[in-house]
Each structure stands twice: as C-alpha cells, then as structure tokens.
Write an enzyme that holds these catalytic residues in place. Structure first.
Site, short mmCIF file in Angstrom:
data_model
loop_
_atom_site.label_atom_id
_atom_site.label_comp_id
_atom_site.label_asym_id
_atom_site.label_seq_id
_atom_site.Cartn_x
_atom_site.Cartn_y
_atom_site.Cartn_z
N HIS A 1 0.83 -1.21 0.00
CA HIS A 1 0.00 0.00 0.00
C HIS A 1 0.87 1.26 0.00
O HIS A 1 0.90 1.96 -1.00
CB HIS A 1 -1.00 0.02 1.15
CG HIS A 1 -1.90 -1.15 1.21
ND1 HIS A 1 -2.67 -1.54 0.15
CD2 HIS A 1 -2.13 -2.06 2.21
CE1 HIS A 1 -3.35 -2.63 0.48
NE2 HIS A 1 -3.04 -2.96 1.70
N ASP B 1 -5.20 -8.29 -2.88
CA ASP B 1 -5.48 -8.00 -1.48
C ASP B 1 -6.74 -8.68 -0.96
O ASP B 1 -6.75 -9.89 -0.74
CB ASP B 1 -5.53 -6.48 -1.28
CG ASP B 1 -5.44 -6.06 0.18
OD1 ASP B 1 -5.50 -6.94 1.06
OD2 ASP B 1 -5.31 -4.87 0.46
#
Length: 451
Positions: free
Chosen positions: A268, A319
């Site tokens: 991220h 994810d």
C-alpha cells in the site's frame, strides 16, 4: 515437447511475429521467430507473460460484497475490518482451503501465474494453536497445488493491537504468535513447500502496528535471503498513530530504523511524503499496490507519478480479492492517477503505450517482490504464459502494444484464453481445468459460513 505457434508473441526483446515456442519441462526451450507453422503445433493469436499477484488474503474472497452496507456512522477501513474479523472468526481449515482454491482459480483465469499469500489466519476458531502449527498454511499450500498456481507463502507475524506493543484484542487471537512459535511455523512451512515445485517462502511482519521494533528485527532475520512483506501507511489514522508513538511517519520510521532493501515489499504505502518516496525508491524496495481494494476501502491514492519519477518500482496485488483481475488492477491504477492529476495517459512513457508501461512495470516488480526467477518470455525462462483472444471485440485488428492497451482499458471479459504455469496449461478457453469441482467445494463452504 509442446510447441506453440504464436502469431504475436511478447518477449523480453519485444514483439515477435509468427513464433514457434518450444516448451520442455517447466521452461521455454527455444523460440523461433518468423517461422512457418508445423504439423502438431498448437496455434494461438497472441501470447504474453503471465503476471504475479504480490498480495492476497485468499480467505477474504468469501466475504466479497458482504461489507457494502453503510453503518450508522461513516464507514472506513476500520469498520470494514470488524466485518472481516467476524467472517474470519468462524473459518475452518476445510473452508479456508475451499475459499482459497476458488480465489486461485479466478486469479489464474484472470492471467496471474503466482500469488503472494499474506497469510495470517493461523489458529483454530477458539484461538488455540492446532497440533500442527502450519495446519492453516498447509491448506493454503494445498489450494495452490490443487489449482496449479505458483505460491509465495508469506506467513504473517502478528503480535499486537497497535503501536507500542498494545496487547491484541480477543478477536485478533487467531492471528497472534510469539517469536518462538512463529519460528516453529516458519520451519514447518519450509517442510510443506519443499515438495511443491516453484514455491517460495518469505516472512511478513503484519504492520508496524502489530510488531514491536525488536520483534521486527528478529522476524526479518529468520530468512535472510527471502522476501519480506509488510503493510504500511495504508490509512491516515495509521500515520497519525505512528507519529504519536514515534514522532515519525510509518515509512520514514521503517527506513530510519530497519535495513530496507530489494527483498522488501511495502504493501500500500498509500500515504507517503516526498522524502519517503525518494527513500523507498533508493532502497530498491517494491511498493505493492492493490488499487481495487484500496478504492473499495477508501484508503486514498498512491502518488504513483512522483514515485516512478524517483525511479521507484511497483507490482500489483488483489489484497481482499473483492474483484480479481489483472486488467482491473492496472486500469484502476492509471485512472486514479488521471483523476488526481486531471490529465490522460499518466503512467505511460512519453510517446509510448500506457498499457505496456503499466504491464511491464507490474510484471517486473511483482516477480521481484515474490522471489520469482523469471518475469518474461525468453529462451530458458520458466514458461508462465497467457494467450489472449484476438477475436474478442476489444481486440479485433489490434497489433503490438495496442493489444495490451485494449486488454487493460477496453476489455469486458473473455480476453484471457489460456494460461500456462510452469509450462502446464491450467486454463483453456477462459476456464480453469478444475473449475467445476472447486466451485462445488466453495459453494458448500460458503453455505456453512453463512448459515
């Protein structure tokens, strides 16, 4: 030996026309360009390299779509996390394997060949350890073996609820290890993967919230040559809490206190300033971007243009697996930059294809982050291949880089035709070879979980 006859082949040297690709064992033995098709050759219109998915929580595929109702207050990552915790709290080993296998089938059908499984669902539903410390990790490995996807297993070290070593919450105890127990998990995972071709084992300190500095130092030394993945700077509240704890932003703290290098993947890294952008790029670490999940969770927009200008490298991941696709992740990455910068074709190199720039960067960064040896099509490389359906509406009359642009930005499904992992065909005509049996097991698991 299998020979593919490919009208347009994307190699590490660029596009080759009328190529015969010889597959032997798990590798590409030979490539003949400008060749004539021979009897017995398997014909394909377009073949490109398969992509690495550098960040997955496979079990979350089962809860996709179940956290889309607004609560009484503003919803954010933290309210979503409570839904995820409740879903995870019930999952059995059999259910985990079924859900992971379904996720991996969808990844393969989307054009992925390898998954980085950031695995933290370790213990039984009552938080007690299983007799085999790698019971749940073994189910991830079994799902990968069942579907044929290459696996980089990243067992997560998770010890605390927040910065400063706060004790974990009761609902987090399925994830939690001490250092000795985590080391035993790593040793057991080594045994599991020793029988699985192409598998890689790394370590994954969950986040700066979940480990102390001393624990982080010990965890990254357990496998000194292997990948290290960590969630970092995903949420603004995480940045604020880190500053309150240490006086530094998360990425800056990591760069100042830990030797971050090319084996690291910073997942991220959404909220980074200019100094952190330069620091990551100089370290050689890969940033793991998951645009669909980051959008779904309202994380924010990673400053990709500034990062790439500084020489940074990225890969893509799915994810939470809310929607699995190579094209979806890459097109959304570009579109968020366009919305932020208010211009078009942001990540593309000047006068070059935007789709190709995205694809090649993600291909290289993803393979590097997952410890994979090869990231392209060349003689001697592992045969991880994707054939694209040139007769789909978005692909008609496209050649060269326009094929990648059209796949990523204009495709509406049906573009991925066949997928080979280590020269073994796992997907044909867009369907995984074991799609139906895996879907039946997934259906049963979801009936149990939603009862």
């Amino acid at each position: 030996m299998t020979v593919l006859y490919v009208e347009q082949l994307l190699t590490t040297d660029g596009w080759q026309q009328s190529a015969r690709v010889h597959l032997q064992g798990e590798r590409i033995a030979k490539i003949e360009a400008d060749a004539a098709m021979q009897p017995g050759d398997e014909r394909h219109a377009v073949v490109v390299p398969a992509m690495s998915n550098l960040h997955s929580h496979a079990f979350q595929r089962g809860m996709a779509g179940l956290a889309e109702a607004r609560g009484p207050s503003t919803d954010d990552f933290w309210s979503w996390r409570e839904t995820m915790y409740r879903f995870a709290s019930r999952m059995t080993p059999d259910q985990l394997q079924a859900v992971a296998a379904q996720a991996y089938v969808e990844m393969l059908e989307a054009g992925y060949c390898r998954v980085g499984e950031f695995h933290y669902l370790h213990h039984d539903a009552d938080a007690r350890p299983f007799a085999d410390p790698a019971e749940m990790a073994g189910r991830i490995a079994a799902a990968a073996g069942e579907t044929g996807i290459s696996l980089t297993l990243l067992p997560v070290f998770y010890a605390h609820a927040s910065f400063g070593g706060r004790p974990p919450n009761a609902i987090q105890r399925r994830f939690v290890h001490g250092l000795d127990d985590y080391q035993r998990l790593i040793e057991r995972c080594k045994e599991l993967l020793s029988h699985q071709s192409g598998s890689v084992l790394g370590v994954a300190p969950h986040s700066l919230r979940a480990v102390t500095p001393d624990e982080l130092t010990e965890v990254v030394q357990l496998l000194p040559e292997s990948p290290v993945h960590i969630h970092i700077a995903e949420q603004l509240s995480e940045v604020r809490d880190c500053i309150a704890w240490s006086g530094l932003r998360p990425v800056q703290w990591l760069l100042d206190n830990i030797e971050v290098d090319a084996r690291w993947c910073l997942v991220h890294a959404t909220h980074v300033d200019e100094a952190e952008i330069i620091g990551i790029a100089r370290s050689g670490a890969i940033v793991g971007l998951c645009p669909i999940t980051e959008a779904n969770l309202g994380d924010g927009i990673f400053p990709a243009t500034e990062f790439l200008a500084a020489g940074g490298q990225f890969g893509i991941g799915t994810d939470s697996n809310v929607c699995i696709g190579v094209a979806g992740e890459l097109s959304l990455l570009e579109y968020t930059q366009r919305l932020s910068c208010k211009v078009r074709n942001v990540i593309g190199l000047r006068t070059h294809s935007t789709g190709m720039a995205l694809f090649q960067r993600a291909l290289s960064g993803g393979a590097s982050a997952l410890g994979a040896a090869d990231a392209g099509i060349a003689e001697g490389s592992i045969a991880n291949l994707v054939s694209l359906a040139a007769d789909e509406p978005a692909m008609i009359c496209r050649r060269g880089d326009a094929l990648i642009d059209s796949w990523l930005f204009a495709g509406v499904g049906g573009i991925v035709d066949c997928v080979w992992v280590r020269a073994s065909k796992q997907v044909e005509q867009g369907r995984h070879r074991r799609r139906e049996s895996i879907r039946r097991a997934y259906h049963q698991a979801m009936k149990e979980l939603c009862a």
